[in-house]
Enzyme design. Structure first.
Site, PDB file in Angstrom:
ATOM      1  N   ARG A  65       0.845  -1.186   0.000  1.00  0.00           N
ATOM      2  CA  ARG A  65       0.000   0.000   0.000  1.00  0.00           C
ATOM      3  C   ARG A  65       0.886   1.243   0.000  1.00  0.00           C
ATOM      4  NH1 ARG A  65      -2.362   1.539   3.830  1.00  0.00           N
ATOM      5  NH2 ARG A  65      -1.463   0.254   5.450  1.00  0.00           N
ATOM      6  N   TYR A 106      -1.553  -3.814  -6.264  1.00  0.00           N
ATOM      7  CA  TYR A 106      -1.297  -4.521  -5.016  1.00  0.00           C
ATOM      8  C   TYR A 106      -2.405  -4.371  -3.983  1.00  0.00           C
ATOM      9  CZ  TYR A 106       1.581  -7.317  -2.076  1.00  0.00           C
ATOM     10  OH  TYR A 106       2.057  -8.381  -1.348  1.00  0.00           O
ATOM     11  N   LYS A 111      -9.746  -2.333   2.244  1.00  0.00           N
ATOM     12  CA  LYS A 111      -9.446  -1.157   3.066  1.00  0.00           C
ATOM     13  C   LYS A 111     -10.204   0.082   2.577  1.00  0.00           C
ATOM     14  CE  LYS A 111      -6.324  -3.481   5.454  1.00  0.00           C
ATOM     15  NZ  LYS A 111      -6.687  -4.015   6.794  1.00  0.00           N
ATOM     16  N   HIS A 135     -11.355  -1.801  12.271  1.00  0.00           N
ATOM     17  CA  HIS A 135     -10.238  -2.676  11.875  1.00  0.00           C
ATOM     18  C   HIS A 135     -10.074  -3.758  12.936  1.00  0.00           C
ATOM     19  CE1 HIS A 135      -5.716  -2.841  10.589  1.00  0.00           C
ATOM     20  NE2 HIS A 135      -6.434  -3.736   9.967  1.00  0.00           N
ATOM     21  N   SER A 190      -0.560  -3.209  12.866  1.00  0.00           N
ATOM     22  CA  SER A 190       0.114  -4.287  12.135  1.00  0.00           C
ATOM     23  C   SER A 190       1.263  -4.856  12.959  1.00  0.00           C
ATOM     24  CB  SER A 190       0.631  -3.766  10.810  1.00  0.00           C
ATOM     25  OG  SER A 190       1.730  -2.938  11.039  1.00  0.00           O
ATOM     26  N   CYS A 206       1.223  -7.296  15.044  1.00  0.00           N
ATOM     27  CA  CYS A 206       0.856  -7.783  16.369  1.00  0.00           C
ATOM     28  C   CYS A 206       0.265  -9.192  16.297  1.00  0.00           C
ATOM     29  CB  CYS A 206      -0.167  -6.861  17.021  1.00  0.00           C
ATOM     30  SG  CYS A 206       0.514  -5.291  17.563  1.00  0.00           S
ATOM     31  N   ASP A 208      -9.945  -9.367  10.016  1.00  0.00           N
ATOM     32  CA  ASP A 208      -9.415  -8.037   9.720  1.00  0.00           C
ATOM     33  C   ASP A 208     -10.402  -6.886   9.937  1.00  0.00           C
ATOM     34  OD1 ASP A 208      -7.212  -6.461   8.914  1.00  0.00           O
ATOM     35  OD2 ASP A 208      -7.992  -6.297   6.885  1.00  0.00           O
ATOM     36  N   ARG A 266       1.897 -12.293   0.446  1.00  0.00           N
ATOM     37  CA  ARG A 266       0.554 -12.573   0.950  1.00  0.00           C
ATOM     38  C   ARG A 266      -0.010 -13.916   0.505  1.00  0.00           C
ATOM     39  NH1 ARG A 266      -1.690  -8.256   4.198  1.00  0.00           N
ATOM     40  NH2 ARG A 266      -0.055  -6.689   4.085  1.00  0.00           N
TER      41      ARG A 266
HETATM   42  O1  TSX Z   1       1.023 -13.457  16.558  1.00  0.00           O
HETATM   43  C1  TSX Z   1       1.580 -13.408  17.635  1.00  0.00           C
HETATM   44  N1  TSX Z   1       0.836 -13.510  18.797  1.00  0.00           N
HETATM   45  C2  TSX Z   1      -0.636 -13.601  18.738  1.00  0.00           C
HETATM   46  C3  TSX Z   1      -0.994 -14.983  18.466  1.00  0.00           C
HETATM   47  C4  TSX Z   1      -2.145 -15.489  18.679  1.00  0.00           C
HETATM   48  N2  TSX Z   1       2.943 -13.232  17.684  1.00  0.00           N
HETATM   49  C5  TSX Z   1       3.715 -13.048  16.460  1.00  0.00           C
HETATM   50  C6  TSX Z   1       3.763 -11.572  16.199  1.00  0.00           C
HETATM   51  C7  TSX Z   1       4.214 -11.227  14.840  1.00  0.00           C
HETATM   52  C8  TSX Z   1       3.117 -11.129  13.841  1.00  0.00           C
HETATM   53  C9  TSX Z   1       3.566 -13.228  18.895  1.00  0.00           C
HETATM   54  N3  TSX Z   1       4.846 -13.077  19.228  1.00  0.00           N
HETATM   55  C10 TSX Z   1       2.838 -13.369  20.077  1.00  0.00           C
HETATM   56  C11 TSX Z   1       1.436 -13.537  20.041  1.00  0.00           C
HETATM   57  O2  TSX Z   1       0.785 -13.680  21.079  1.00  0.00           O
HETATM   58  N4  TSX Z   1       3.697 -13.296  21.129  1.00  0.00           N
HETATM   59  C12 TSX Z   1       4.915 -13.115  20.576  1.00  0.00           C
HETATM   60  C13 TSX Z   1       6.167 -12.974  21.355  1.00  0.00           C
HETATM   61  C14 TSX Z   1       6.777 -14.336  21.542  1.00  0.00           C
HETATM   62  C15 TSX Z   1       7.554 -14.858  20.531  1.00  0.00           C
HETATM   63  C16 TSX Z   1       8.130 -16.118  20.703  1.00  0.00           C
HETATM   64  C17 TSX Z   1       7.899 -16.822  21.866  1.00  0.00           C
HETATM   65  C18 TSX Z   1       7.102 -16.304  22.856  1.00  0.00           C
HETATM   66  C19 TSX Z   1       6.544 -15.056  22.690  1.00  0.00           C
HETATM   67  N5  TSX Z   1       8.522 -18.070  21.992  1.00  0.00           N
HETATM   68  C20 TSX Z   1       8.603 -18.853  23.070  1.00  0.00           C
HETATM   69  O3  TSX Z   1       8.131 -18.520  24.113  1.00  0.00           O
HETATM   70  C21 TSX Z   1       9.275 -20.134  22.912  1.00  0.00           C
HETATM   71 MN    MN Z   2      -5.637  -5.059   8.406  1.00  0.00          MN
END
Ligand code: TSX
Ligand code: MN
Length: 658
Positions: free
Chosen positions: A123, A272, A281, A301, A323, A325, A348, A442
């Site tokens: 975007r 895209y 969006k 969102h 984004s 998260c 989304d 994607r």
């Molecule tokens: O998506 C994530 N979530 C929500 C899932 C339902 N991620 C990935 C974020 C990038 C898009 C996460 N990363 C989450 C999370 O709840 N938490 C984390 C941080 C994290 C990363 C690796 C570990 C733990 C926490 N690994 C171990 O504990 C082994």
């Molecule tokens: Mn979105």
């Protein structure tokens, strides 16, 4: 773990190598033999534009007028009125394969890779704007010298100038596809109809997945308005510039212009995702947020999920995250607690409306997932993995020698010596120091293929929403979960939403950025008016849901995550459901209600540092409160609702007494 990039990725923020790989450039063929029979129908309004498919005269009159106007302006070589059938999809796929825009993924059923021009991968926020007669309808009265970070306004005069430089004749020598689509289940009282005109059959293919494309839409339209969506790659024939990857586009001329007063979107130059799949969006968030304001509902969102506990009690949650998260991951988690069930309604966007009894109901206006591929694997999101094993269009991912997919995050799920071709067509082996897939690559797949799609995901009434959740990536200071004191306080919590980004090239390292309501890139109107609209929803007979804030990303002094996240997040959602039922599991803190120690089920987890997860550092919150209030005052000026300012002041007061 590889971070997803998600919504906020923009070309400016990610100046990916724009150079060309040898052999990528092609001179596009000048003419194109239609793969369908062209009938010799001359439509009076359309002059000489031949109809390749469909019956123009059977379309609703207002749609005929819309098409005729743009045929006249854009001068396509033919008109292809889509019907949404599988046969039509097969025809389009065949054509794209023949031309080389798509490549099959032989290992999967009816799956394809599309590699775009590397200059068209995201975007483009700097070219995305909203045009209204009054500037104030789009942009708040920022404080002197401050620029808004939300919707960006252009005057009707400027809009006219910019669009008339681009659109006239822009479909010369190209087919114009007419896509009838519904956002939301066709005929649902919460759904809305759109019609997209496009000269890209890739866009058509993805729109068929992301929206409900069908002839039934013409009947559902009835006397209602439809959102007018006009999209062109901006490469009229004869096109003398180099075409890279059989992906004609016009990156220097990209424009994504919204006209909320006319319920219209005009997009030029890019094929895209959010630039070109205009139902998503552009319509379902930016235009819909304006319609929602006018009609008294909400276009947000947010993901929607149904959560059922071992006793069989179900609650529906809607959650907004900026984004990177993991919103899509959360929308379809595999619960880490035995006996719990999560079902996905949407990942989304949520359209929500209070019914006549005052209960909030929500639908997912989309029909597919357009998810960031990197970071998705059998550990982080098994349900997404199951969803894209068939009938999926992948964009800018890498391909394995045996016709499978590959991207960063799949390193441990493939043999180390797998021969891979990157998204740019280079040979690649796991461990090589370059990226195999573009960070914004994607998967585009039907939501119906998600193994945990909710049986009510297409219920025309929607599902009853019990709680709203905001979340951010907050390494410091912000506890795992807290609940707002009331609706107004919750709206403030949403307005001050912030998240860590690794993105922007101009910033060194990581940065906590404001993303109010996770709507920063997707606001369709004055953000102060938007907050006021939220506040106004709290009136009889409406029973407003509780509002929560979560943070999966707090770290300890060594930078280690304090919370295991992913499927274990269900333990936090469990606590939220207890609060929804009114259970006495919280105490009052300066920032909201927090869990009483031991009221989040930690059974079977390793050691968890509860005190570190829920600690409220006084200094941090004093600073945060100050910064947030300044942000809102700078951004909204006189448009900052007094209720929100009041909530900021009350929070500062509570924190000063900590
Ligand atoms: O998506 C994530 N979530 C929500 C899932 C339902 N991620 C990935 C974020 C990038 C898009 C996460 N990363 C989450 C999370 O709840 N938490 C984390 C941080 C994290 C990363 C690796 C570990 C733990 C926490 N690994 C171990 O504990 C082994
Ligand atoms: Mn979105």
């Amino acid at each position: 773990m590889e971070l997803g990039i998600g919504d906020d990725k923009s070309v400016e923020q990610y100046p990916y190598q724009q150079g060309e790989t040898p052999g990528m450039a092609q001179v596009e063929e000048e003419t194109e033999i239609p793969f369908y029979e062209v009938h010799e129908i001359v439509v009076p309004h359309l002059g000489h534009v031949p109809i390749a498919k469909g019956d123009f005269h059977r379309l609703p009159k207002k749609v005929q007028k819309f098409i005729a106007y743009y045929c006249d302006l854009l001068t396509p070589r033919g008109l292809y009125i889509c019907d949404g059938t599988v046969k039509e999809a097969d025809e389009v796929v065949h054509k794209l394969l023949e031309r080389g825009t798509l490549e099959p993924l032989e290992k999967l059923d009816n799956c394809f890779i599309c590699r775009t021009d590397p200059a068209d991968v995201a975007r483009v926020e700097s070219k995305t704007w909203i045009s209204t007669k009054q500037k104030h309808d789009t942009e708040p009265d920022c404080k002197e010298g401050v620029n808004t970070i939300m919707a960006h306004w252009r005057s009707p005069e400027e809009a006219k100038k910019e669009t008339s430089e681009r659109f006239p004749g822009c479909m010369a020598g190209r087919m114009m596809y007419v896509i009838p689509f519904s956002m939301g289940p066709i005929g649902s009282p919460l759904a809305k109809v759109g019609v997209q005109l496009t000269d890209s059959n890739y866009v058509l293919l993805c729109m068929r997945v992301m929206a409900r494309v069908s002839e039934k839409v013409w009947d559902a339209l009835g006397d209602n308005d439809f959102v007018k969506c006009v999209h062109s790659m901006g490469c009229p024939r004869p096109w003398r510039k180099k075409v890279v990857n059989h992906w004609p586009c016009n990156p220097e001329k990209i424009l994504i212009a919204h006209f909320p007063e006319e319920r219209k979107v005009k997009s030029y130059g890019s094929g895209y995702g959010g630039n070109s799949l205009l139902g998503k969006k552009c319509f379902a968030l930016r235009i819909a947020s304006v319609i929602a304001r006018d009609e008294g509902w909400m276009a947000e969102h947010m993901l929607i999920m149904g959560l059922t506990d071992p006793q069989g009690r179900e609650h529906y949650l809607a959650a907004a995250f900026p984004s990177a998260c993991g919103k899509t991951n959360l929308a379809m988690i595999k619960p880490g607690l035995p006996g719990w069930k999560v079902l996905c309604v949407g990942d989304d966007i949520a359209w929500m409306k209070f019914d006549e009894t005052g209960q909030l109901f929500g639908i997912n206006p989309e029909a597919g997932f357009f998810g960031v591929a990197p970071g998705t694997n059998w550990k982080t999101n098994p349900n997404a993995m199951h969803s894209f094993q068939a009938n999926t269009v992948f964009t800018n991912i890498a391909k394995t020698e045996d016709g499978g997919y590959y991207w960063e995050g799949l390193e441990d799920e493939l043999p180390k010596d797998t021969k891979i071709t990157t998204w740019r067509g280079e040979p690649f082996k796991i461990g090589d120091p370059i990226k195999a897939a573009h960070p914004n690559s994607r998967f585009c797949c039907p939501a119906a293929q998600c193994p945990i799609i909710h049986p009510k995901w297409e219920d025309p009434k929607g599902v009853p929403i019990d709680a709203l959740i905001f979340g951010g990536r907050r390494p410091e200071g912000v506890p795992l979960v807290y609940e707002s004191f009331d609706w107004n306080h919750g709206v403030m919590v949403g307005a001050q939403l912030k998240s860590e980004t690794t993105a922007a090239a101009e910033f060194k390292g990581k940065n906590i950025m404001h993303d109010p309501m996770a709507m920063r890139p997707f606001m369709g109107y004055n953000f102060g008016h938007y907050l006021q609209h939220w506040l106004n929803l709290n009136k009889a007979p409406n029973k407003v849901p509780k509002i929560f804030h979560v943070n999966w990303f707090r770290v300890d002094k060594e930078g280690k995550f304090l919370w295991p996240g992913f499927g274990e997040n269900v333990r936090v959602l469990d606590w939220i459901c207890k609060r929804v039922r009114g259970e006495d599991v919280a105490f009052k803190s300066p920032i909201g209600y927090m869990p009483k120690k031991g009221t989040i089920n930690l059974e079977g987890l390793g050691p968890i540092d509860w005190d570190a997860l829920f600690d409220l550092p006084r200094e941090y919150w004093q600073q945060d409160c100050k910064e947030t209030q300044k942000f809102l005052e700078d951004q909204l000026g006189k448009d900052l609702p007094k209720e929100i300012l009041e909530e900021c002041k009350k929070q500062t007061e509570r924190i000063s007494k900590m």
